[in-house]
Design an enzyme around this catalytic site. Structure first.
Site, PDB file in Angstrom:
ATOM      1  CG  ASP A  30      -2.041   0.989   1.142  1.00  0.00           C
ATOM      2  OD1 ASP A  30      -3.200   0.560   1.017  1.00  0.00           O
ATOM      3  OD2 ASP A  30      -1.771   2.218   1.188  1.00  0.00           O
ATOM      4  CG  ASN A  86     -12.033  -0.119   3.963  1.00  0.00           C
ATOM      5  OD1 ASN A  86     -12.403  -0.529   5.063  1.00  0.00           O
ATOM      6  ND2 ASN A  86     -10.840   0.429   3.772  1.00  0.00           N
ATOM      7  CB  SER A  94     -10.410   5.796  -1.143  1.00  0.00           C
ATOM      8  OG  SER A  94      -9.294   4.946  -1.023  1.00  0.00           O
ATOM      9  CB  VAL A  95      -9.133   2.327  -4.890  1.00  0.00           C
ATOM     10  CG1 VAL A  95      -8.842   1.780  -6.284  1.00  0.00           C
ATOM     11  CG2 VAL A  95      -8.070   3.341  -4.482  1.00  0.00           C
ATOM     12  CG  HIS A  99      -8.717  -2.704  -2.323  1.00  0.00           C
ATOM     13  ND1 HIS A  99      -9.631  -1.981  -3.042  1.00  0.00           N
ATOM     14  CD2 HIS A  99      -8.503  -1.993  -1.186  1.00  0.00           C
ATOM     15  CE1 HIS A  99      -9.957  -0.879  -2.383  1.00  0.00           C
ATOM     16  NE2 HIS A  99      -9.284  -0.869  -1.244  1.00  0.00           N
ATOM     17  CG  HIS A 101      -6.859  -2.672   3.142  1.00  0.00           C
ATOM     18  ND1 HIS A 101      -6.074  -1.555   2.943  1.00  0.00           N
ATOM     19  CD2 HIS A 101      -8.070  -2.370   2.606  1.00  0.00           C
ATOM     20  CE1 HIS A 101      -6.781  -0.622   2.324  1.00  0.00           C
ATOM     21  NE2 HIS A 101      -7.997  -1.090   2.111  1.00  0.00           N
TER      22      HIS A 101
HETATM   23  P1  DGP Z   1      -9.605   1.763   0.384  1.00  0.00           P
HETATM   24  O1  DGP Z   1      -9.695   2.990   1.220  1.00  0.00           O
HETATM   25  O2  DGP Z   1     -10.040   0.509   1.130  1.00  0.00           O
HETATM   26  O3  DGP Z   1     -10.270   1.917  -0.959  1.00  0.00           O
HETATM   27  O4  DGP Z   1      -8.042   1.532   0.148  1.00  0.00           O
HETATM   28  C1  DGP Z   1      -7.353   2.001  -0.958  1.00  0.00           C
HETATM   29  C2  DGP Z   1      -5.885   1.876  -0.639  1.00  0.00           C
HETATM   30  O5  DGP Z   1      -5.171   1.986  -1.845  1.00  0.00           O
HETATM   31  C3  DGP Z   1      -5.342   2.963   0.282  1.00  0.00           C
HETATM   32  O6  DGP Z   1      -4.884   2.353   1.492  1.00  0.00           O
HETATM   33  C4  DGP Z   1      -4.192   3.593  -0.473  1.00  0.00           C
HETATM   34  C5  DGP Z   1      -3.943   2.617  -1.602  1.00  0.00           C
HETATM   35  N1  DGP Z   1      -3.558   3.217  -2.848  1.00  0.00           N
HETATM   36  C6  DGP Z   1      -4.229   4.189  -3.537  1.00  0.00           C
HETATM   37  N2  DGP Z   1      -3.577   4.502  -4.658  1.00  0.00           N
HETATM   38  C7  DGP Z   1      -2.467   3.721  -4.698  1.00  0.00           C
HETATM   39  C8  DGP Z   1      -1.401   3.587  -5.631  1.00  0.00           C
HETATM   40  O7  DGP Z   1      -1.316   4.248  -6.662  1.00  0.00           O
HETATM   41  N3  DGP Z   1      -0.439   2.680  -5.319  1.00  0.00           N
HETATM   42  C9  DGP Z   1      -0.488   1.900  -4.188  1.00  0.00           C
HETATM   43  N4  DGP Z   1       0.506   1.044  -3.984  1.00  0.00           N
HETATM   44  N5  DGP Z   1      -1.487   2.001  -3.299  1.00  0.00           N
HETATM   45  C10 DGP Z   1      -2.460   2.902  -3.560  1.00  0.00           C
END
Ligand code: DGP
Length: 113
Positions: A30, A86, A94-95, A99, A101
């Site tokens: 992350d 999430n 947020s994405v 996924h 974690h």
């Molecule tokens: P969520 O809030 O559950 O959607 O988690 C999204 C996670 O993705 C957050 O912990 C940060 C991570 N993240 C967002 N953009 C990038 C990226 O470009 N590269 C990596 N490695 N992680 C990312």
């Protein structure tokens, strides 16, 4: 539809610290770690979130969890770890690409924030 950031990581269009990949899933560090070990395990298929997964994805969802457990062993999280999914705005997603974690390397608090 434009690709999600995680589709672009899976396709190696943007860099990430990939720790595991196979034909179905990719796992990478992350970018904003919330624990000493913080890895995201994502399906290559861009399912937006768990709520939109279907019975056709049952095996893939199992593979996501088993991959996370295998990575936890491989990364030495012998004291335990936490898996988080999430879902939606209230869940802190947020994405919009499913996924898991994998968090470890410290003692987790409960309840989560
Ligand atoms: P969520 O809030 O559950 O959607 O988690 C999204 C996670 O993705 C957050 O912990 C940060 C991570 N993240 C967002 N953009 C990038 C990226 O470009 N590269 C990596 N490695 N992680 C990312």
């Amino acid at each position: 539809m434009s690709k999600t950031i995680f589709e672009r990581i899976c396709a190696k269009e943007i860099p990430a610290q990939i720790v595991y990949e196979d034909e179905q899933v990719v796992a990478f560090r992350d970018i904003n770690p919330q624990a000493p070990t913080h890895v995201l395990v994502v399906p290559r298929r861009p399912i937006p979130r768990l709520a939109e997964a279907t019975a056709a994805e049952q095996a893939l969802l199992g593979h996501l969890l088993l991959t996370a457990a295998a990575l936890a062993r491989q990364l030495g999280l012998s004291g335990g770890y936490r898996l988080v999914i999430n879902n939606g705005p209230d869940g802190g997603e947020s994405v919009p690409h499913l996924h898991v974690h994998l968090l470890g390397g410290r003692v987790m608090g409960w309840p989560p924030g």
